[in-house]
Design a protein around this motif. Structure first.
Motif: not given
Length: 249
Positions: A35-59
């Motif tokens: 979450r970059d800026f906005g609202y996020s609940s524990g039930t998976g409800r979100i609003q605002g600006r978010f970032s998707m980040i992929a990681e875990g492999r060097d290749d």
């Protein structure tokens, strides 16, 4: 029949392989949501600006980020991330996934994340529902701290070395005498807001160390026993009266 062969081959070459890859998730290639800026609940409800980040492999040399099977961004160097705003999508459930391209040309698919995008009005309403009980709890705590001593009473006399096991003891900055901090007093991080029992003033006081309490107990012993309501006990009052009579004619 020949007219059906060419479309069928195109389907097998382009559509079928992609569908099979999209269904296979690689646990070593993870997608997370920040979450970059906005609202996020524990039930998976979100609003605002978010970032998707992929990681875990060097290749991994390239990552495509998708929302509802549509590419929203392609990143060709680490860190692999892309930002988006929920206001750019319709309210409701949306699925996010990342597809990574490897050095050998192969592909890996991340875990799929499903979130419910809501509008700003819904986010504000849910935030209010969370804050109101919290503020109410704080108000009740402040009220109890004010009326707690009246409801539950307090020790009429401070015994040296006897302090509340949870809140500990403190030293009055005005008279330098020790006292037990009240568990009902509101904690304001810097200390508890309390009424000093020896002088009746209110201020924020921190928990005293054992060394500070021992020094204050020595001062209390030198001054005599003092009740927490600010009055001296009968023995001390008589002693002071006798001392004062020595200077009368």
């Amino acid at each position: 029949m020949k007219r059906l062969i060419i479309p069928l081959c195109l389907f097998v070459l382009f559509v079928f392989p992609r569908a099979s890859v999209a269904q296979t998730e690689d646990p070593s290639f993870a997608l997370r949501l920040r979450r970059d800026f906005g609202y996020s609940s524990g039930t998976g409800r979100i609003q605002g600006r978010f970032s998707m980040i992929a990681e875990g492999r060097d290749d991994v040399v390239e990552v495509r980020f998708l929302i509802d099977d549509k590419v929203i961004g392609t990143v060709k160097e680490a860190p692999f991330k892309v930002s988006f705003s929920t206001s750019d999508y319709a309210d409701g459930s949306h699925v996010m996934v990342a597809i990574g391209v490897l050095l050998d040309g192969g592909e890996v698919v991340s875990n799929r994340m499903e979130r419910t995008f809501i509008n700003a009005e819904e986010a504000w309403g849910e935030t209010t529902n969370i804050l109101l009980p919290l503020l109410g709890g704080i108000g009740v705590a402040v009220l109890l701290s004010a009326i707690g001593p009246l409801l539950f009473g307090r020790r009429s006399k401070q015994e040296p070395g006897v302090y509340n096991r949870f809140s500990g003891g403190a030293v009055c900055p005005r008279c330098g005498l020790p006292y037990s901090r009240s568990i009902w007093s509101p904690d304001l991080l810097a200390g508890k807001l309390e009424r000093y029992p020896h002088c009746g003033k209110r201020a924020i006081v921190r928990r005293a160390t054992q060394a500070e309490l021992k020094a204050a107990e020595v001062r209390m012993a030198q001054k005599g026993s003092i009740n927490t309501d600010g009055t001296e006990d009968e023995t001390e009052r008589l002693r002071r009266a006798i001392e004062a009579s020595r200077f009368e004619d």
